[in-house]
Write a protein that holds these residues in place. Structure first.
Motif, PDB file in Angstrom:
ATOM      1  N   VAL A   4      37.061  48.243  58.249  1.00 28.00           N
ATOM      2  CA  VAL A   4      37.173  49.058  57.036  1.00 28.00           C
ATOM      3  C   VAL A   4      35.899  48.839  56.230  1.00 28.00           C
ATOM      4  N   ARG A   5      35.316  49.920  55.749  1.00 28.47           N
ATOM      5  CA  ARG A   5      34.099  49.829  54.955  1.00 28.47           C
ATOM      6  C   ARG A   5      34.364  50.422  53.575  1.00 28.47           C
ATOM      7  N   TRP A   6      33.858  49.770  52.569  1.00 27.02           N
ATOM      8  CA  TRP A   6      34.070  50.180  51.193  1.00 27.02           C
ATOM      9  C   TRP A   6      32.760  50.666  50.596  1.00 27.02           C
ATOM     10  N   THR A   7      32.815  51.737  49.819  1.00 25.57           N
ATOM     11  CA  THR A   7      31.637  52.167  49.075  1.00 25.57           C
ATOM     12  C   THR A   7      31.467  51.241  47.883  1.00 25.57           C
ATOM     13  N   ASP A   8      30.263  51.219  47.341  1.00 23.29           N
ATOM     14  CA  ASP A   8      30.018  50.418  46.134  1.00 23.29           C
ATOM     15  C   ASP A   8      30.953  50.859  45.009  1.00 23.29           C
ATOM     16  N   VAL A  14      37.997  48.795  42.092  1.00 25.62           N
ATOM     17  CA  VAL A  14      39.029  47.760  42.245  1.00 25.62           C
ATOM     18  C   VAL A  14      38.753  46.605  41.282  1.00 25.62           C
ATOM     19  N   GLN A  15      37.479  46.233  41.150  1.00 27.05           N
ATOM     20  CA  GLN A  15      37.143  45.157  40.216  1.00 27.05           C
ATOM     21  C   GLN A  15      37.452  45.566  38.777  1.00 27.05           C
ATOM     22  N   ALA A  16      37.193  46.822  38.437  1.00 27.21           N
ATOM     23  CA  ALA A  16      37.488  47.304  37.083  1.00 27.21           C
ATOM     24  C   ALA A  16      38.994  47.332  36.828  1.00 27.21           C
ATOM     25  N   ILE A  17      39.758  47.748  37.823  1.00 23.36           N
ATOM     26  CA  ILE A  17      41.225  47.759  37.692  1.00 23.36           C
ATOM     27  C   ILE A  17      41.730  46.340  37.475  1.00 23.36           C
ATOM     28  N   ARG A  18      41.209  45.417  38.282  1.00 22.10           N
ATOM     29  CA  ARG A  18      41.614  44.020  38.143  1.00 22.10           C
ATOM     30  C   ARG A  18      41.267  43.500  36.744  1.00 22.10           C
ATOM     31  N   ARG A  35      46.932  43.867  46.297  1.00 17.12           N
ATOM     32  CA  ARG A  35      47.760  44.891  46.940  1.00 17.12           C
ATOM     33  C   ARG A  35      46.949  46.120  47.320  1.00 17.12           C
ATOM     34  N   LEU A  36      45.985  46.480  46.496  1.00 17.06           N
ATOM     35  CA  LEU A  36      45.110  47.598  46.853  1.00 17.06           C
ATOM     36  C   LEU A  36      44.324  47.282  48.125  1.00 17.06           C
ATOM     37  N   VAL A  37      43.821  46.070  48.195  1.00 18.73           N
ATOM     38  CA  VAL A  37      43.061  45.657  49.379  1.00 18.73           C
ATOM     39  C   VAL A  37      43.978  45.580  50.597  1.00 18.73           C
ATOM     40  N   GLU A  38      45.155  44.999  50.434  1.00 19.08           N
ATOM     41  CA  GLU A  38      46.100  44.887  51.538  1.00 19.08           C
ATOM     42  C   GLU A  38      46.470  46.255  52.101  1.00 19.08           C
ATOM     43  N   ALA A  39      46.566  47.247  51.241  1.00 26.15           N
ATOM     44  CA  ALA A  39      46.898  48.596  51.704  1.00 26.15           C
ATOM     45  C   ALA A  39      45.836  49.109  52.672  1.00 26.15           C
ATOM     46  N   THR A  40      44.580  48.747  52.429  1.00 23.09           N
ATOM     47  CA  THR A  40      43.525  49.198  53.342  1.00 23.09           C
ATOM     48  C   THR A  40      43.539  48.421  54.653  1.00 23.09           C
ATOM     49  N   LEU A  41      44.040  47.199  54.627  1.00 17.23           N
ATOM     50  CA  LEU A  41      44.091  46.400  55.856  1.00 17.23           C
ATOM     51  C   LEU A  41      45.051  46.998  56.883  1.00 17.23           C
ATOM     52  N   ARG A  42      45.996  47.785  56.421  1.00 18.00           N
ATOM     53  CA  ARG A  42      46.922  48.447  57.344  1.00 18.00           C
ATOM     54  C   ARG A  42      46.211  49.435  58.252  1.00 18.00           C
ATOM     55  N   LEU A  43      45.019  49.820  57.874  1.00 21.28           N
ATOM     56  CA  LEU A  43      44.270  50.786  58.686  1.00 21.28           C
ATOM     57  C   LEU A  43      43.925  50.216  60.061  1.00 21.28           C
ATOM     58  N   ASP A  44      43.874  48.892  60.189  1.00 21.34           N
ATOM     59  CA  ASP A  44      43.652  48.300  61.516  1.00 21.34           C
ATOM     60  C   ASP A  44      44.785  48.658  62.463  1.00 21.34           C
ATOM     61  N   THR A  78      37.488  38.078  50.294  1.00 20.27           N
ATOM     62  CA  THR A  78      37.552  36.756  49.675  1.00 20.27           C
ATOM     63  C   THR A  78      36.628  36.629  48.472  1.00 20.27           C
ATOM     64  N   SER A  79      35.521  37.380  48.440  1.00 18.48           N
ATOM     65  CA  SER A  79      34.622  37.269  47.312  1.00 18.48           C
ATOM     66  C   SER A  79      35.235  37.850  46.037  1.00 18.48           C
ATOM     67  N   TRP A  80      36.210  38.713  46.161  1.00 17.17           N
ATOM     68  CA  TRP A  80      36.820  39.330  44.993  1.00 17.17           C
ATOM     69  C   TRP A  80      37.814  38.420  44.307  1.00 17.17           C
ATOM     70  N   PHE A  81      38.455  37.547  45.069  1.00 14.64           N
ATOM     71  CA  PHE A  81      39.599  36.819  44.549  1.00 14.64           C
ATOM     72  C   PHE A  81      39.357  35.342  44.335  1.00 14.64           C
ATOM     73  N   SER A  82      38.167  34.872  44.593  1.00 10.53           N
ATOM     74  CA  SER A  82      37.947  33.433  44.443  1.00 10.53           C
ATOM     75  C   SER A  82      37.686  33.041  43.011  1.00 10.53           C
TER      76      SER A  82
END
Length: 82
Positions: A4-8, A14-18, A35-44, A78-82
């Motif tokens: 999964v690739r994210w645009t800037d 997501v950071q602003a929402i957080r 939860r937003l990130v986890e939703a994208t992980l389902r794409l695997d 991991t860089s978002w949540f540490s």
């Protein structure tokens, strides 16, 4: 399959929402972002459940002017949540 690739802009959103939710509750700000990130992980598991980013369509069709308007980055949760 490609990761999964994210645009800037998506990462920034997501950071602003957080941050917005985190002003009232840091705990819930983190939970919503996770939860937003986890939703994208389902794409695997279900790759057809997501949408195709317009810039990817442009790249595939050879429209380089549109394709260059947004950059994609590798997903590093991991860089978002540490």
């Amino acid at each position: 399959m490609s990761p999964v690739r994210w645009t800037d802009q998506a990462v920034s959103d997501v950071q602003a929402i957080r941050g917005f939710i985190g002003r009232d509750s840091p705990r819930y700000g983190r939970i919503v972002a996770e939860r937003l990130v986890e939703a994208t992980l389902r794409l695997d598991t279900f790759p057809a459940s997501g949408r195709i980013v317009p810039t990817l369509i442009a790249r595939m069709s050879g429209n380089s002017s549109l394709a260059s308007t947004a950059s994609c980055i590798a997903f590093r949760p991991t860089s978002w949540f540490s």
